[in-house]
Write an enzyme that holds these catalytic residues in place. Structure first.
Site, PDB file in Angstrom:
ATOM      1  N   LEU A 149       0.867  -1.163   0.000  1.00  0.00           N
ATOM      2  CA  LEU A 149       0.000   0.000   0.000  1.00  0.00           C
ATOM      3  C   LEU A 149       0.911   1.222   0.000  1.00  0.00           C
ATOM      4  O   LEU A 149       1.990   1.199   0.582  1.00  0.00           O
ATOM      5  CB  LEU A 149      -0.891   0.034   1.251  1.00  0.00           C
ATOM      6  CG  LEU A 149      -1.914  -1.090   1.429  1.00  0.00           C
ATOM      7  CD1 LEU A 149      -2.668  -0.903   2.750  1.00  0.00           C
ATOM      8  CD2 LEU A 149      -2.894  -1.132   0.269  1.00  0.00           C
ATOM      9  N   ASP A 150       0.467   2.301  -0.650  1.00  0.00           N
ATOM     10  CA  ASP A 150       1.238   3.540  -0.580  1.00  0.00           C
ATOM     11  C   ASP A 150       1.446   3.920   0.878  1.00  0.00           C
ATOM     12  O   ASP A 150       0.619   3.612   1.745  1.00  0.00           O
ATOM     13  CB  ASP A 150       0.497   4.669  -1.294  1.00  0.00           C
ATOM     14  CG  ASP A 150       0.397   4.449  -2.794  1.00  0.00           C
ATOM     15  OD1 ASP A 150       1.199   3.666  -3.324  1.00  0.00           O
ATOM     16  OD2 ASP A 150      -0.488   5.056  -3.416  1.00  0.00           O
ATOM     17  N   LYS A 151       2.543   4.612   1.140  1.00  0.00           N
ATOM     18  CA  LYS A 151       2.867   5.003   2.512  1.00  0.00           C
ATOM     19  C   LYS A 151       1.689   5.691   3.204  1.00  0.00           C
ATOM     20  O   LYS A 151       1.386   5.405   4.367  1.00  0.00           O
ATOM     21  CB  LYS A 151       4.081   5.933   2.498  1.00  0.00           C
ATOM     22  CG  LYS A 151       4.480   6.455   3.875  1.00  0.00           C
ATOM     23  CD  LYS A 151       5.676   7.391   3.789  1.00  0.00           C
ATOM     24  CE  LYS A 151       6.022   7.954   5.154  1.00  0.00           C
ATOM     25  NZ  LYS A 151       7.184   8.888   5.099  1.00  0.00           N
TER      26      LYS A 151
END
Length: 334
Positions: A149-151
């Site tokens: 997942l994106d940060k």
């Protein structure tokens, strides 16, 4: 320009490179790249921004300024360990057995170490939590990581603790036999209210740090979406609402897929610093500010799959975190 590059070591293991620029007038980052051949221009630009470059003992910070004749010094920080280190970071564990672990990742936590995020990542936390049982297939820097997942995207993630689980989960993701639904809060709303977005996604030709919908090249990307709720009256008859809650189901897993797809429909995710072009209505901006949201309003709400070892059907669902719930409540009052 003549290079004079002795290596000096400080007590804190910082290495200082020194070189003399003999001809001024060109861009500083270009001049420094010539006299410090072991450092790339991009690396020098980053070091300039960090205040690690001095001219005759005085800090310089902009690579676009003109170089001057004289002595430049570059302070290089200690090299970070190549192997991620365990860190006792609390995790919200939704499920765990001998083969895999499912967690609810908070926004702000990167999945694995990378430049700029060497510590505090999910990998660091998993190394402390799982010890030596974490799968090594992902490599030294990404043990156990099957998907990301994106940060700044929160939500459900699965990681492999054994190599057989890693191989099995990777196969499920490769064949898209995974249920993945995300909740997004958007500026305006995609039209029609329910549909499928199928495009090619690849690197933007104008900004290589961004992904974009392409006419050719890239990789096929498919997202089903459904507007669950709208907020605020349209500014004009027949226009879009001010904001919306949108459920997105992934059939592929391209980088930034949902963010790119919703933006391509004219409904970028609120708070998205990369793809959220255009400004929302004043009342929506006020709601974002009051909610404390400092990221894209995107949450991985559902993750379902067949356990690659036991064959058990698993499905996990978590609500959006406080910042998104607060923003949704404020938007409901518009």
């Amino acid at each position: 320009m003549v290079s004079d590059e002795p290596l000096l070591s400080d007590d804190d293991d910082t290495t200082v490179l020194e070189a003399r620029v003999e001809t001024g007038g060109v861009r500083l980052d270009k001049a420094l790249a010539e006299v410090f051949p072991t450092l790339s221009r991009a690396r020098l630009q980053a070091l300039l921004a960090e205040g690690a470059v001095t001219f005759e003992g005085q800090p310089v910070s902009s690579g676009s300024t003109k170089a001057r004749v004289g002595l430049y010094a570059v302070a290089l920080p200690p090299v970070a360990p190549a192997t991620p280190q365990p860190e006792a970071i609390p995790l919200t564990v939704l499920y765990e057995d001998a083969d895999l672990i499912v967690i609810d990742k908070p926004a702000g936590m990167a999945a694995h170490p990378a430049p700029g995020n060497e510590t505090g990542t999910l990998v660091n936390a998993l190394l402390a939590h799982c010890g030596d049982s974490l799968s090594g297939i992902g490599g030294v820097a990404r043990p156990g990581i099957v998907h990301r997942l994106d940060k700044d995207t929160s939500g459900v993630m699965v990681a492999a603790k054994t190599d057989r689980a890693h191989a099995g989960l990777s196969a499920l993701f490769a064949t898209h036999d995974i249920e993945r639904t995300y909740i997004a809060l958007t500026r305006g709303a995609p039209s029609p209210a329910k549909g499928r977005i199928e495009t090619l996604i690849g690197r933007s030709s104008s900004d290589r740090k961004k992904m974009a919908v392409l006419k050719s090249g890239g990789r096929n990307a498919i997202t089903d979406y459904a507007v669950q709720q709208t907020f605020g009256e349209p500014a004009r008859a027949g226009g879009a609402p001010l904001a919306a809650r949108v459920a997105c189901t992934l059939h592929t897993g391209r980088t930034h897929q949902i963010r790119v797809h919703l933006a391509s429909k004219g409904a970028p995710i609120l708070g998205d610093p990369v793809y959220g072009s255009g400004s929302p209505a004043g009342s929506v901006r006020a709601a974002v500010g009051e909610s404390g949201l400092s990221r894209q309003a995107l949450h991985a709400a559902v993750l379902g799959f067949v356990h690659p070892v036991t064959g058990e059907v698993l499905r996990f669902e978590t609500p959006p975190p406080h910042d998104m719930l607060t923003l949704e409540r404020l938007l409901s009052d518009l």
